[in-house]
Design an enzyme around this catalytic site. Structure first.
Site, PDB file in Angstrom:
ATOM      1  N   TRP A 266       0.706  -1.259  -0.035  1.00 16.64           N
ATOM      2  CA  TRP A 266      -0.075  -0.112  -0.046  1.00 16.64           C
ATOM      3  C   TRP A 266       1.005   1.284  -0.082  1.00 16.64           C
ATOM      4  O   TRP A 266       1.716   1.369   0.692  1.00 16.64           O
ATOM      5  CB  TRP A 266      -0.986  -0.172   1.337  1.00 16.64           C
ATOM      6  CG  TRP A 266      -1.743   1.543   1.448  1.00 16.64           C
ATOM      7  CD1 TRP A 266      -2.519   1.877   0.597  1.00 16.64           C
ATOM      8  CD2 TRP A 266      -1.256   2.475   2.258  1.00 16.64           C
ATOM      9  NE1 TRP A 266      -2.736   3.082   0.786  1.00 16.64           N
ATOM     10  CE2 TRP A 266      -2.098   3.541   1.913  1.00 16.64           C
ATOM     11  CE3 TRP A 266      -0.272   2.571   3.214  1.00 16.64           C
ATOM     12  CZ2 TRP A 266      -1.954   4.876   2.559  1.00 16.64           C
ATOM     13  CZ3 TRP A 266      -0.219   3.789   3.918  1.00 16.64           C
ATOM     14  CH2 TRP A 266      -1.059   4.796   3.541  1.00 16.64           C
TER      15      TRP A 266
ATOM     16  N   GLU B  25      -3.041  -2.911  -2.067  1.00 17.82           N
ATOM     17  CA  GLU B  25      -4.364  -2.251  -1.717  1.00 17.82           C
ATOM     18  C   GLU B  25      -4.658  -1.047  -2.326  1.00 17.82           C
ATOM     19  O   GLU B  25      -3.691  -0.161  -2.541  1.00 17.82           O
ATOM     20  CB  GLU B  25      -3.963  -2.084  -0.184  1.00 17.82           C
ATOM     21  CG  GLU B  25      -4.969  -1.548   0.641  1.00 17.82           C
ATOM     22  CD  GLU B  25      -4.559  -1.343   2.025  1.00 17.82           C
ATOM     23  OE1 GLU B  25      -3.336  -1.550   2.605  1.00 17.82           O
ATOM     24  OE2 GLU B  25      -5.641  -1.157   2.824  1.00 17.82           O
TER      25      GLU B  25
ATOM     26  N   LYS C 162      -7.031   2.666  -2.182  1.00 16.54           N
ATOM     27  CA  LYS C 162      -7.522   3.457  -1.488  1.00 16.54           C
ATOM     28  C   LYS C 162      -8.208   4.690  -2.297  1.00 16.54           C
ATOM     29  O   LYS C 162      -7.562   5.307  -3.056  1.00 16.54           O
ATOM     30  CB  LYS C 162      -6.539   4.127  -0.610  1.00 16.54           C
ATOM     31  CG  LYS C 162      -6.845   5.011   0.559  1.00 16.54           C
ATOM     32  CD  LYS C 162      -5.885   5.000   1.615  1.00 16.54           C
ATOM     33  CE  LYS C 162      -6.342   6.099   3.033  1.00 16.54           C
ATOM     34  NZ  LYS C 162      -5.556   6.089   3.998  1.00 16.54           N
TER      35      LYS C 162
ATOM     36  N   ASP D 217      -9.633  -2.897   1.495  1.00 21.05           N
ATOM     37  CA  ASP D 217      -9.827  -2.443   2.847  1.00 21.05           C
ATOM     38  C   ASP D 217     -11.132  -1.559   2.918  1.00 21.05           C
ATOM     39  O   ASP D 217     -11.537  -0.803   2.063  1.00 21.05           O
ATOM     40  CB  ASP D 217      -8.627  -1.535   3.146  1.00 21.05           C
ATOM     41  CG  ASP D 217      -8.816  -0.870   4.616  1.00 21.05           C
ATOM     42  OD1 ASP D 217      -9.733  -0.334   5.106  1.00 21.05           O
ATOM     43  OD2 ASP D 217      -7.534  -0.740   5.211  1.00 21.05           O
TER      44      ASP D 217
ATOM     45  N   HIS E 122     -11.762   2.071   2.623  1.00 24.91           N
ATOM     46  CA  HIS E 122     -10.754   2.713   1.486  1.00 24.91           C
ATOM     47  C   HIS E 122     -12.081   3.049   0.487  1.00 24.91           C
ATOM     48  O   HIS E 122     -11.435   3.004  -0.915  1.00 24.91           O
ATOM     49  CB  HIS E 122      -9.711   2.011   0.766  1.00 24.91           C
ATOM     50  CG  HIS E 122      -8.584   2.086   1.973  1.00 24.91           C
ATOM     51  ND1 HIS E 122      -7.322   1.610   1.593  1.00 24.91           N
ATOM     52  CD2 HIS E 122      -8.576   2.529   3.062  1.00 24.91           C
ATOM     53  CE1 HIS E 122      -6.499   1.733   2.654  1.00 24.91           C
ATOM     54  NE2 HIS E 122      -7.310   2.370   3.761  1.00 24.91           N
TER      55      HIS E 122
ATOM     56  N   HIS F 277      -8.403  -6.374   4.192  1.00 23.57           N
ATOM     57  CA  HIS F 277      -8.177  -5.296   5.567  1.00 23.57           C
ATOM     58  C   HIS F 277      -9.661  -5.093   6.263  1.00 23.57           C
ATOM     59  O   HIS F 277     -10.217  -4.253   5.712  1.00 23.57           O
ATOM     60  CB  HIS F 277      -7.586  -4.121   5.507  1.00 23.57           C
ATOM     61  CG  HIS F 277      -5.950  -4.446   5.267  1.00 23.57           C
ATOM     62  ND1 HIS F 277      -4.877  -3.418   5.059  1.00 23.57           N
ATOM     63  CD2 HIS F 277      -5.379  -5.472   5.632  1.00 23.57           C
ATOM     64  CE1 HIS F 277      -3.872  -3.866   5.069  1.00 23.57           C
ATOM     65  NE2 HIS F 277      -3.629  -5.182   5.452  1.00 23.57           N
TER      66      HIS F 277
ATOM     67  N   ASP G 128     -11.830   7.221   6.766  1.00 26.71           N
ATOM     68  CA  ASP G 128     -10.993   6.017   6.994  1.00 26.71           C
ATOM     69  C   ASP G 128     -10.423   6.038   8.436  1.00 26.71           C
ATOM     70  O   ASP G 128      -9.220   6.217   8.491  1.00 26.71           O
ATOM     71  CB  ASP G 128      -9.852   5.813   6.217  1.00 26.71           C
ATOM     72  CG  ASP G 128      -9.069   4.705   6.006  1.00 26.71           C
ATOM     73  OD1 ASP G 128      -9.448   3.505   6.374  1.00 26.71           O
ATOM     74  OD2 ASP G 128      -7.770   4.809   5.557  1.00 26.71           O
TER      75      ASP G 128
ATOM     76  N   ASP H  92     -10.322   4.138  10.907  1.00 28.91           N
ATOM     77  CA  ASP H  92      -9.693   2.725  11.550  1.00 28.91           C
ATOM     78  C   ASP H  92     -10.186   2.453  12.905  1.00 28.91           C
ATOM     79  O   ASP H  92      -9.178   2.239  13.667  1.00 28.91           O
ATOM     80  CB  ASP H  92      -8.104   2.792  11.359  1.00 28.91           C
ATOM     81  CG  ASP H  92      -8.025   2.434   9.968  1.00 28.91           C
ATOM     82  OD1 ASP H  92      -8.023   1.387   9.478  1.00 28.91           O
ATOM     83  OD2 ASP H  92      -7.263   3.581   9.429  1.00 28.91           O
TER      84      ASP H  92
ATOM     85  N   ASP I  56      -6.917  -4.364  10.128  1.00 25.16           N
ATOM     86  CA  ASP I  56      -6.437  -3.045   9.918  1.00 25.16           C
ATOM     87  C   ASP I  56      -7.178  -1.956  10.797  1.00 25.16           C
ATOM     88  O   ASP I  56      -8.135  -1.512  10.203  1.00 25.16           O
ATOM     89  CB  ASP I  56      -6.134  -2.761   8.608  1.00 25.16           C
ATOM     90  CG  ASP I  56      -5.402  -1.541   8.391  1.00 25.16           C
ATOM     91  OD1 ASP I  56      -4.848  -1.118   9.435  1.00 25.16           O
ATOM     92  OD2 ASP I  56      -5.260  -1.208   7.429  1.00 25.16           O
TER      93      ASP I  56
HETATM   94  C1  RNT Z   1      -3.714   2.710   5.159  1.00 29.51           C
HETATM   95  C2  RNT Z   1      -3.772   1.437   4.525  1.00 29.51           C
HETATM   96  C3  RNT Z   1      -2.807   0.422   5.224  1.00 29.51           C
HETATM   97  C4  RNT Z   1      -2.246   0.803   6.528  1.00 29.51           C
HETATM   98  C5  RNT Z   1      -1.492  -0.166   7.159  1.00 29.51           C
HETATM   99  C6  RNT Z   1      -0.881   0.266   8.249  1.00 29.51           C
HETATM  100  O1  RNT Z   1      -4.792   3.634   4.751  1.00 29.51           O
HETATM  101  O2  RNT Z   1      -5.101   1.033   5.081  1.00 29.51           O
HETATM  102  O3  RNT Z   1      -3.102  -0.801   5.032  1.00 29.51           O
HETATM  103  O4  RNT Z   1      -3.568   0.890   7.370  1.00 29.51           O
HETATM  104  O5  RNT Z   1      -0.572  -0.742   6.230  1.00 29.51           O
HETATM  105 ZN    ZN Z   2      -5.394  -1.214   4.985  1.00 27.13          ZN
END
Ligand code: RNT
Ligand code: ZN
Length: 418
Positions: free
Chosen positions: A184, A225, A227, A258, A261, A285, A293, A295, A325
């Site tokens: 990523w 990945e 985003k 993810d 994203h 993820h 985003d 998290d 994640d």
């Molecule tokens: C960032 C991505 C990525 C990170 C990690 C730490 O937006 O989600 O995967 O969160 O690699």
């Molecule tokens: Zn991620």
């Protein structure tokens, strides 16, 4: 009533609905879920002093952040003692461990810098997943890495990506389990770019160069990945969804989705089946975006359950690589990990306890009223009794009992970390 008695009752009720709870539990304990190391220290790692960059952010300042490999490993062990089912360890390159203080830059990382992680995983019978770290480093110039117009910058990060493939292969060899290596990059622009194509063309070329080194594709599963935006990269990201899917499809690597994203009303649960028709394997993820985003810690919520259902009912347990994640620095980090890991395992159990074939059959025959009715009724089945029994048979705390252990740990261990 004891856990076992409650389970026996629940088992009968599920049987009537066409669900075999014993079989569900047998499958459940073997599903690998990869636990990300970065919840334990707010995505900082051990190879630099600078701040977290790359358009991702932790918020909060709860005491007890792990500051050393020893602290992080100890914290993870505490989590492993509270979480049922098969776990993998997910590492970032920034968690390299430099013995005797001999530092290596990201493009010079070697398997030996992860030898202690390999030993840690091996002792616990775990596999390891890995991630190159394309952020929190001074070679990230103007938020760009592999897509930078500066060849020196790109080459540095290409060498980093290649080093990480070698490390991933080493980790797979050491643990005897395939290593999912996820790429990523944060690259993007804050405001409307004048040229969207050129950075993407450079990213494509850089990735090709990373993948040009020889490696065992059975052992290292490289993912990409996507985003939609980052903080400071609101208008454009180089690694958009379309870029990532097309790149992965054309190069024989895995796309990684993810669920933080995408645009706010897009859901990853709806994307899984489409991807499975075109890819042998995909990666996830699992996170919880709250308005952005953000998290947040994964919960046993609707979308998490829906994601798990898509993996289970499409019989894709060996085709979807599951990783978590999230990173919340505002609450006890051990509890954050534990809630997230237990929640996703719960979602998998919920999916396994759904009469999936019966429901699909009803849909095929057009009995959509019944589909809705059964899906709703299943929600109040004695799911918790099956979950509690699973935790007990796995030798893990039942219900909220695990929190006692976290509080004791906080008093004894975190208080000394001030
Ligand atoms: C960032 C991505 C990525 C990170 C990690 C730490 O937006 O989600 O995967 O969160 O690699
Ligand atoms: Zn991620």
């Amino acid at each position: 009533m004891h856990v076992k008695e409650r389970y026996e009752d629940a088992k009968k009720r599920y049987e009537k609905a066409g669900v075999d709870t014993d079989k569900a539990l047998e499958i459940l304990k073997e599903i690998p879920v990869s636990m990300h190391c970065w919840q334990g220290d707010d995505v900082i790692g051990f190879d630099h002093d600078g701040p977290l960059t790359g358009g991702i952010q932790t918020t909060g300042n709860y005491p007890g952040r792990a500051r050393t490999p020893e602290e992080l490993m100890k914290d993870m062990d505490k989590v492993f003692s509270l979480v049922p089912g098969k776990t993998k360890l997910n590492l970032h390159a920034s968690y390299a461990i430099f013995e005797d203080g001999v530092h290596a830059d990201r493009d010079q990382l070697k398997p030996e810098h992860f030898a202690r992680w390999a030993a840690f995983a091996k002792e616990r019978g775990m596999g390891i997943d890995f991630n190159p770290t394309f952020f929190s480093h001074d070679m990230v110039k103007d938020n760009l890495t592999l897509s930078s117009p500066d060849k020196e910058v790109r080459d540095f990060w290409i060498r980093h990506g290649q080093a990480c493939i070698r490390i991933s292969e080493y980790l797979a060899n050491e643990t005897g389990q395939p290593c999912v290596m996820n790429i990523w990059i944060p690259d993007g622009y804050k405001d409307i770019p004048a040229d969207r194509l050129t950075p993407r063309a450079r990213f494509k070329d850089s990735l090709d160069q990373i993948l040009s080194i020889p490696y065992d594709k059975e052992k290292v599963l490289v993912c990409l990945e996507s985003k939609v935006f980052g903080i400071g990269m609101e208008s454009y990201t180089v690694g958009s969804s379309e870029f990532t899917i097309n790149y992965a499809a054309s190069r024989g690597i895995l796309p990684l989705m993810d669920n933080g994203h995408y645009h706010p009303t897009e859901v990853v649960s709806d994307k899984i089946s489409a991807m499975l028709l075109f890819f042998d394997k995909i990666a996830l993820h699992v996170t919880r975006p709250v308005r952005w985003d953000s998290d947040h810690v994964v919960l046993f919520d609707d979308e998490t359950r829906e994601i798990a259902k898509e993996i289970v009912r499409n019989k894709a347990l060996d085709r979807v690589m599951i990783g978590l994640d999230f990173f919340d620095a505002s609450i006890n980090r051990i509890a954050a990990w534990t809630v997230g890991m237990r929640s996703f395992r719960k979602a998998l159990l919920y999916a396994l306890l759904t009469p999936n074939e019966k429901l699909a059959g009803l849909q095929e025959e057009g009995h959509l009223t019944e589909v809705m009715m059964i899906q709703e009724e299943m929600k109040t089945y004695p799911f918790g009794d099956v979950w509690d029994y699973f935790c007990e048979t796995e030798g893990k705390p039942v219900g909220e009992d695990w929190y006692e252990a976290v509080k004791t740990y906080e008093d004894q261990v975190f208080s000394a970390r001030k």
